[in-house]
Design a protein around this motif. Sequence first.
Motif, mmCIF file in Angstrom:
data_model
loop_
_atom_site.group_PDB
_atom_site.id
_atom_site.type_symbol
_atom_site.label_atom_id
_atom_site.label_comp_id
_atom_site.label_asym_id
_atom_site.label_seq_id
_atom_site.Cartn_x
_atom_site.Cartn_y
_atom_site.Cartn_z
ATOM 1 N N GLY A 134 -44.594 -13.544 18.031
ATOM 2 C CA GLY A 134 -44.552 -12.853 16.581
ATOM 3 C C GLY A 134 -44.478 -11.101 16.696
ATOM 4 N N ASN A 135 -43.729 -10.505 15.884
ATOM 5 C CA ASN A 135 -43.532 -9.271 16.186
ATOM 6 C C ASN A 135 -43.650 -8.476 14.712
ATOM 7 O OD1 ASN A 135 -42.333 -8.759 18.885
ATOM 8 N ND2 ASN A 135 -41.708 -10.627 18.305
ATOM 9 N N ALA A 136 -43.891 -7.242 14.885
ATOM 10 C CA ALA A 136 -44.137 -6.509 13.706
ATOM 11 C C ALA A 136 -44.003 -4.964 13.819
ATOM 12 C CB ALA A 136 -45.456 -6.800 12.828
ATOM 13 N N GLN A 137 -43.846 -4.149 12.956
ATOM 14 C CA GLN A 137 -43.511 -2.783 13.117
ATOM 15 C C GLN A 137 -44.254 -1.820 12.370
ATOM 16 O OE1 GLN A 137 -39.266 -2.370 12.603
ATOM 17 N NE2 GLN A 137 -38.693 -3.071 14.695
ATOM 18 N N TYR A 138 -44.682 -0.693 12.543
ATOM 19 C CA TYR A 138 -45.345 0.378 11.810
ATOM 20 C C TYR A 138 -44.426 1.812 11.856
ATOM 21 C CZ TYR A 138 -48.758 3.686 9.987
ATOM 22 O OH TYR A 138 -49.665 4.496 9.323
ATOM 23 N N LEU A 139 -44.006 2.330 10.934
ATOM 24 C CA LEU A 139 -43.452 3.678 10.605
ATOM 25 C C LEU A 139 -44.564 4.991 10.519
ATOM 26 C CD1 LEU A 139 -40.355 4.446 10.962
ATOM 27 C CD2 LEU A 139 -40.565 4.688 8.709
ATOM 28 N N TYR A 140 -44.451 5.894 11.723
ATOM 29 C CA TYR A 140 -45.306 7.025 11.452
ATOM 30 C C TYR A 140 -44.405 8.069 11.576
ATOM 31 C CZ TYR A 140 -48.784 10.506 12.079
ATOM 32 O OH TYR A 140 -49.587 11.740 12.039
ATOM 33 N N LYS A 141 -44.236 8.923 10.316
ATOM 34 C CA LYS A 141 -43.454 10.338 10.634
ATOM 35 C C LYS A 141 -42.165 9.728 11.155
ATOM 36 C CE LYS A 141 -46.995 13.721 10.898
ATOM 37 N NZ LYS A 141 -47.672 14.801 11.587
ATOM 38 N N ASN A 142 -41.668 10.489 12.250
ATOM 39 C CA ASN A 142 -40.203 9.870 12.812
ATOM 40 C C ASN A 142 -40.299 8.955 13.818
ATOM 41 O OD1 ASN A 142 -38.782 11.915 11.012
ATOM 42 N ND2 ASN A 142 -39.520 13.617 12.606
ATOM 43 N N ASN A 143 -41.176 8.329 14.004
ATOM 44 C CA ASN A 143 -41.548 7.456 15.070
ATOM 45 C C ASN A 143 -42.022 5.988 14.789
ATOM 46 O OD1 ASN A 143 -41.409 9.649 16.522
ATOM 47 N ND2 ASN A 143 -42.398 8.922 18.329
ATOM 48 N N ILE A 144 -41.316 4.946 15.706
ATOM 49 C CA ILE A 144 -41.659 3.690 15.266
ATOM 50 C C ILE A 144 -42.400 3.092 16.464
ATOM 51 C CG2 ILE A 144 -39.466 2.645 16.325
ATOM 52 C CD1 ILE A 144 -39.501 0.658 13.649
ATOM 53 N N LEU A 145 -43.486 1.990 15.702
ATOM 54 C CA LEU A 145 -44.207 1.352 16.624
ATOM 55 C C LEU A 145 -43.885 -0.067 16.483
ATOM 56 C CD1 LEU A 145 -48.259 1.375 17.216
ATOM 57 C CD2 LEU A 145 -47.013 -0.689 16.784
ATOM 58 N N SER A 146 -43.349 -0.754 17.668
ATOM 59 C CA SER A 146 -42.916 -2.276 17.551
ATOM 60 C C SER A 146 -43.881 -2.925 18.412
ATOM 61 C CB SER A 146 -41.460 -2.310 17.758
ATOM 62 O OG SER A 146 -41.000 -3.756 17.214
ATOM 63 N N HIS A 147 -44.402 -3.936 17.990
ATOM 64 C CA HIS A 147 -45.198 -4.448 18.868
ATOM 65 C C HIS A 147 -45.248 -6.123 18.681
ATOM 66 C CE1 HIS A 147 -48.757 -3.772 16.102
ATOM 67 N NE2 HIS A 147 -47.910 -4.368 15.511
ATOM 68 N N GLY A 148 -45.534 -7.101 19.650
ATOM 69 C CA GLY A 148 -45.471 -8.447 19.767
ATOM 70 C C GLY A 148 -46.394 -8.979 20.448
ATOM 71 N N THR A 149 -46.731 -10.293 20.156
ATOM 72 C CA THR A 149 -47.557 -11.287 21.020
ATOM 73 C C THR A 149 -46.741 -11.867 21.740
ATOM 74 O OG1 THR A 149 -47.506 -12.828 19.264
ATOM 75 C CG2 THR A 149 -49.433 -11.666 19.185
ATOM 76 N N LEU A 150 -47.421 -12.495 23.008
ATOM 77 C CA LEU A 150 -46.473 -13.517 24.019
ATOM 78 C C LEU A 150 -47.669 -14.626 24.292
ATOM 79 C CD1 LEU A 150 -44.697 -10.928 26.201
ATOM 80 C CD2 LEU A 150 -43.705 -12.532 24.408
ATOM 81 N N LEU A 151 -47.467 -15.714 23.648
ATOM 82 C CA LEU A 151 -48.371 -16.683 24.217
ATOM 83 C C LEU A 151 -47.994 -17.266 25.545
ATOM 84 C CD1 LEU A 151 -48.560 -18.761 20.805
ATOM 85 C CD2 LEU A 151 -50.382 -17.569 21.767
ATOM 86 N N PHE A 152 -48.678 -16.712 26.496
ATOM 87 C CA PHE A 152 -48.440 -17.048 27.937
ATOM 88 C C PHE A 152 -49.153 -18.539 28.256
ATOM 89 C CE2 PHE A 152 -48.823 -17.138 32.469
ATOM 90 C CZ PHE A 152 -47.792 -16.930 32.905
ATOM 91 N N ASP A 153 -50.372 -18.498 28.250
ATOM 92 C CA ASP A 153 -51.435 -19.713 28.514
ATOM 93 C C ASP A 153 -52.392 -19.476 27.530
ATOM 94 O OD1 ASP A 153 -52.310 -21.954 29.577
ATOM 95 O OD2 ASP A 153 -53.070 -20.962 31.354
ATOM 96 N N SER A 154 -52.369 -19.347 26.195
ATOM 97 C CA SER A 154 -53.346 -19.307 25.541
ATOM 98 C C SER A 154 -54.058 -20.614 24.793
ATOM 99 C CB SER A 154 -52.804 -18.608 23.915
ATOM 100 O OG SER A 154 -52.688 -17.265 24.121
ATOM 101 N N ASP A 155 -55.217 -20.625 24.239
ATOM 102 C CA ASP A 155 -55.828 -21.886 23.958
ATOM 103 C C ASP A 155 -55.364 -22.299 22.524
ATOM 104 O OD1 ASP A 155 -57.796 -23.777 22.861
ATOM 105 O OD2 ASP A 155 -59.357 -23.203 23.942
ATOM 106 N N LEU A 156 -54.449 -23.094 22.291
ATOM 107 C CA LEU A 156 -53.817 -23.468 21.228
ATOM 108 C C LEU A 156 -54.526 -24.222 20.311
ATOM 109 C CD1 LEU A 156 -50.102 -23.845 22.474
ATOM 110 C CD2 LEU A 156 -51.227 -21.730 21.866
ATOM 111 N N THR A 157 -55.441 -24.810 20.718
ATOM 112 C CA THR A 157 -56.552 -25.770 19.650
ATOM 113 C C THR A 157 -57.634 -24.667 19.137
ATOM 114 O OG1 THR A 157 -56.477 -27.686 21.387
ATOM 115 C CG2 THR A 157 -58.255 -27.382 19.998
#
Length: 332
Positions: A134-157
Amino acid sequence: MLYIDNSISTDPHFNLAAEEYVLKNLDPEEEYLLLWQNEPSIIIGRHQNTLAEINLDYVRENKIHVVRRLSGGGAVYHDLGNLNFTFIKKAVQSDLLDFKSFTEPVIRALAKLGVKAELKGRNDLTIDGRKFSGNAQYLYKNNILSHGTLLFDSDLTRLQKALKVQKDKIESKGVKSVRSRVTNIKEHLKEDITIEEFKKAIRDAVAEIQGENFVQYEFTEEDLKKIRTLMEKRFLTWDWNYGQSPACNIRNSKRFDGGKVEVLLEVDKGHIVNGKIYGDFLGLVSLADFEEGLKGLRYEEDVIRDYLKKHDLQKLFGNIGQEELLSCLMGR
């Protein structure tokens, strides 16, 4: 592009503070890539009602951290089987709420590992229709932060037990449960690799797209001191992570293509006294000024519509349109 391997910490409070610190304090003319991991935690979207998103008893019993992030979107579960990536760069209009360029390195890295991934819906990466990012963004002044998760081997239970996903969200995805909707990358790999090897594959894909190698940046002692101060002032506080819902006598909730919106209003003698808006919409900035501006307005449709017209709703509410937002504010 500067690369920050934030492997010095798996504390989500510190890591979210580090993201904000880089965005707001390091050279704004540079571009940054951060790769980082958290110990078991739930990371709450900026505009969400925390207690509505978590199974509190399970979270407490299992000592799972709960921390609110700067960006919008929905709550996500992190553990050491999950890899997080963050891009920070100059904002251009085409980047806003468009995750294609930011997720391309992940898709390319997985393709080289024999896995076909694609960007689907608002902000998800999927394999065979099942979400792993899942991905999301945050805007600060003239810059953007875009980040995301990557479920590689997570405990899905544990992921399923820790999150309290609203029924309308599950139904909107056409699936029966959270567990049936998500997948780990590792399940789809033809050859077994470690998360460190996967991290390198992401770095290599970014470098290939950029056409240049990274310059590694390591936090100085002064950086670390300032990050810890920010962590203590924001990310370790109850007010930031949980907050309080205001008294209200009007409560409306709707789910749109752009996400869920929940409106809490206190109205007295036909005027708005207080207002709070929750949701998993992909807003890019804080709603504090918008919510403050509601105070004193007559609770009438034309007045509220005029108020909405004065604001950049895309930055505030992502892809929630004016009439959609108005219908939720007015309960129609």
